[in-house]
Design an enzyme around this catalytic site. Structure first.
Site, short mmCIF file in Angstrom:
data_model
loop_
_atom_site.label_atom_id
_atom_site.label_comp_id
_atom_site.label_asym_id
_atom_site.label_seq_id
_atom_site.Cartn_x
_atom_site.Cartn_y
_atom_site.Cartn_z
N ARG A 74 -14.65 4.21 -16.50
CA ARG A 74 -14.17 5.02 -17.87
C ARG A 74 -12.93 4.13 -18.50
NH1 ARG A 74 -13.27 10.21 -14.98
NH2 ARG A 74 -15.48 11.10 -14.85
N THR B 31 -9.43 -2.11 -8.92
CA THR B 31 -8.88 -3.34 -8.33
C THR B 31 -10.24 -4.10 -7.74
OG1 THR B 31 -6.63 -2.40 -7.89
CG2 THR B 31 -7.41 -4.24 -6.56
N GLU C 70 -19.01 -3.58 5.27
CA GLU C 70 -17.89 -4.25 5.74
C GLU C 70 -16.46 -4.22 4.82
OE1 GLU C 70 -18.36 -7.06 8.01
OE2 GLU C 70 -16.25 -6.67 7.80
N LYS D 262 -10.45 3.62 9.35
CA LYS D 262 -10.95 2.35 9.82
C LYS D 262 -11.34 2.11 11.25
CE LYS D 262 -8.76 0.30 5.75
NZ LYS D 262 -7.29 -0.24 5.22
N VAL E 44 -13.16 -1.84 6.02
CA VAL E 44 -12.35 -2.22 7.27
C VAL E 44 -11.54 -3.65 7.24
CG1 VAL E 44 -11.94 -2.43 9.58
CG2 VAL E 44 -13.57 -0.61 8.76
N ILE F 64 -11.72 -9.46 6.06
CA ILE F 64 -11.85 -10.13 7.30
C ILE F 64 -13.51 -9.72 7.83
CG2 ILE F 64 -11.12 -10.22 9.62
CD1 ILE F 64 -8.57 -9.17 8.78
N1 HSE Z 1 -4.77 0.96 1.12
C1 HSE Z 1 -5.43 -0.04 1.92
C2 HSE Z 1 -4.55 -0.78 2.76
C3 HSE Z 1 -6.52 -0.76 1.33
O1 HSE Z 1 -3.37 -0.67 2.37
O2 HSE Z 1 -5.04 -1.32 3.91
C4 HSE Z 1 -7.48 -1.67 2.12
O3 HSE Z 1 -8.25 -0.68 2.75
#
Ligand code: HSE
Length: 434
Positions: free
Chosen positions: A45, A13, A127, A203, A130, A134
């Protein structure tokens, strides 16, 4: 000037989004960076159907990227702690700068990684680790550098917020919404990281470190997830004027630093209480600036890529700078980190929502009030749902003033020993955030 060469490890993603943003905005990015930024190699892969990689060389082995002498910046987007750690350490050893979105890696192994990066004079930028798109790390590390940070509180897991929002607004089931979050690419490979608060604790560990100038200490974060929240508590909270959000809270106190992730009642009229869906928001309170709020998409393909690409631009600009005069990885100079301790949850202070399932007898409320007052716990509001008496049981819901958690633990133990109290007492922390 020759373009900077980037190698992307992982084309899922975020990797796919990063490739697409670098390609689509190449001209605008070059105007900002001062030179072109070219993806010289991708390690994956599996092809990503949302990503047309054209003639960009592709390898199945991520270590080809860190061993490629052409590559200046390694973008690590494979996730996890083990192979990712090996990859990042190898990249540093080979003198390459690193950009990563990997919060688990930074929260758990960041101290070691930054020490090694300093020795080699390379940057490790994070960056995107977290709050997705943002730029909150940059805001705290650079924008608020004149402040003594007092506290920060944030909705920092998009999946969890998406689940809570859909459950509250549409009455959907937990499992159904989680499945959708996985399909949308929001959730972690192991979604228990999202719902049990581990991802948010990663985070929060990072944010606390750059806010207070302390080493990364993920193992000391208190973590409680959303899986045990009930619709009843969501509704009682609403009736009391609150919303339940899954919050990460880091607060500096005289005794130490609070580092905690848990469901939290927030007054419904606070901006952050109205942050819904996959959106994240972080409030940061500094002594000079007061309270500030940072809001945006906390997960997803291009929002996260936005943060990754910003780091790639930052690193590109800093390539020719003196390594000893760069912005420190954790905002404070590494030899100036503080050893202010992280407090255990029993020493943290907040207000509390308690739901007590009691027998509908005269005098129950008086017993509850006595137990709380004996421990110096002040009641702010109380609600007894007579209309909901079922099988002779009535829910008693109350909100306390702020108190140290140990006292609430003692009070709950005493309440649960009462003959008139059945079931476990439900406890949810309350923060006013003002
Ligand atoms: N799994 C995390 C979330 C992805 O839903 O915030 C982004 O760090």
């Amino acid at each position: 000037m020759k373009p900077v060469k980037v190698g992307i490890c992982g084309l899922g993603t975020v990797g796919g989004g990063t490739f697409n943003v670098l390609k689509r905005n190449a001209e605008e990015i070059a105007r900002r960076a001062g030179r072109g930024i070219e993806v010289a190699q991708i390690a994956t892969r599996h092809p990503n159907s949302k990503c047309d990689t054209g003639s960009t060389p592709i390898t199945a082995d991520i270590f080809d990227i860190v061993n490629n002498p052409e590559i200046d910046i390694v973008v690590e987007l494979i996730g996890g702690y083990t192979v990712a750690k090996e990859l990042v350490l190898k990249a540093i050893e080979n003198g390459k700068h690193v950009v990563t979105a990997n919060k688990a890696l930074i929260a758990v192994h960041g101290n070691e990684i930054f020490a090694k990066a300093r020795k080699k004079g390379v940057i490790v930028a994070f960056e995107a680790s977290v709050a997705g798109g943002i730029p909150v790390i940059k805001a705290i590390r650079e924008g608020l550098a004149g402040n003594r940070i007092n506290w920060l509180a944030g909705i920092i897991n998009g999946t969890g917020n998406f689940i809570l929002t859909e459950m509250r607004e549409k009455g959907r089931t937990f499992e159904d919404v989680l499945k959708e979050a996985q399909e949308l690419g929001y959730a972690e490979a192991d979604p228990t990281f999202d719902v049990e608060g581990i991802d948010a604790a990663h985070k929060l560990t990072i944010l606390a470190s750059i806010a207070f100038g302390i080493p990364l200490q993920f193992d000391k974060a208190y973590t409680e997830g959303i899986a045990r929240l009930t619709t009843a508590d969501v509704n009682y909270a609403e009736a009391l004027g609150y919303r339940i959000k899954h919050l990460g809270v880091a607060r500096r106190t005289e005794a130490g630093i609070e580092l905690r992730v848990h469901p939290t009642l927030i007054p419904a009229d606070r901006l952050i209480a109205n942050v819904n869906g996959v959106m994240n928001a972080v409030m940061v309170n500094g002594d000079a600036v007061g309270s500030t709020l940072y809001y945006g998409a906390g997960a997803g393909m291009e929002p996260t890529a936005s943060a990754v690409v910003a780091d790639v631009v930052d690193v590109t600009r800093a390539l020719t700078t003196d390594p000893n005069n760069r912005v420190p990885h954790l905002a404070f100079q590494p030899d100036s980190l503080s050893d202010h301790p992280i407090l255990p949850i029993t020493a943290c202070e907040s207000a509390y929502y308690l739901r007590i399932q009691a027998k509908d007898h005269p005098g129950v409320l008086a017993q509850v009030a006595t137990i709380l007052s004996e421990r110096g716990i002040n009641i702010e509001s109380i609600m007894q749902k007579e209309a909901e008496v079922q099988d002779g049981l009535v829910p008693v819901i109350l909100v306390t003033h702020r108190v140290v958690e140990q006292r609430i633990d003692d009070a709950i133990a005493a309440l649960e020993r009462l003959d008139d109290v059945v079931d476990k007492v439900v406890r949810i922390r309350v923060e006013q955030l003002n």
